[in-house]
Design an enzyme around this catalytic site. Sequence first.
Site, PDB file in Angstrom:
ATOM      1  N   ALA A 120       0.613  -1.288   0.080  1.00  0.00           N
ATOM      2  CA  ALA A 120      -0.073   0.052   0.034  1.00  0.00           C
ATOM      3  C   ALA A 120       0.718   1.257   0.099  1.00  0.00           C
ATOM      4  O   ALA A 120       0.306   2.399   0.007  1.00  0.00           O
ATOM      5  CB  ALA A 120      -0.995  -0.010   1.356  1.00  0.00           C
ATOM      6  N   HIS A 218      -0.752   6.536   4.924  1.00  0.00           N
ATOM      7  CA  HIS A 218       0.890   6.122   4.996  1.00  0.00           C
ATOM      8  C   HIS A 218       1.696   7.615   4.453  1.00  0.00           C
ATOM      9  O   HIS A 218       1.485   8.022   3.778  1.00  0.00           O
ATOM     10  CB  HIS A 218       1.055   5.113   4.298  1.00  0.00           C
TER      11      HIS A 218
END
Length: 266
Positions: A120, A218
């Site tokens: 991801a 993130h």
Amino acid sequence: METIAIAGLGAIGHAVAKGIGQGIGGLRLAAVLVRDPAASRSRLEDLERPPQLVPLQHIGEYADIVVECAGAEVLRRIAPPVLRSGKQLVVLSTGALLASPELLALTQEYRSQIHIPSGAIGGLDAVAAMAEGEIRSAKLVTRKPPSALRGVSWLAERGIDPDLVRQPLLVFSGSAHEAVRHFPANLNIAAALSLAGIGPRRTMVELWLDPAIRSNCHTVEVDADSGTMRFSIEATPSANPGTSRLAAQSVLSLLRRMGGSMIGNA
């Protein structure tokens, strides 16, 4: 034509199976390991060439490349026979590699290969290039919505109920080594970042529980003698809120490169 077997048919495994079924040059989906074959057959009916459903212990016999999409426990069971047979293994449960260094040793002994998708976050090729010089620091800051952290025992032991959190809360700060031990199903990207860069004990991780967001967010920060890198990504969740849609797509991108075909990437 090389064959592929997928371990697991959850949100990620199913997306990978569909992607392969739509066509990747040089590769064919041959088998899938599932816990309940009867319940899983209907999920594969839309594939033009449905694969065999096979038991766990035989998955390495059906393919040249095995893709693990089933979690750390399954990885530890399938990895040794797959690697001893000289096959290639694509690992999504990267955190389990940190807890099982003997798996990495098997790749040397049997000349097999472990491939780690970018998952991801992406950018791991740049981190690996920086590691050819000196990386001074590497940090991952992850923010997840409550739905992604429900049922995590480490939080329950500390009296943290994700659904009762009303403000952003820092629930973990420490090394990647510690992060994947406490959150084995939630921070595989921390393990992937550490393996690409300066290792799990020097790679630092923050995990925030944020009720104001709906996606997994993130931010990666790397400081090296070759330069500094900072990037962020807001990853759309898959059917499983704890994983990102990009995880399955990163597997398909990796398989496309392994198959030697870049068709469809334009």
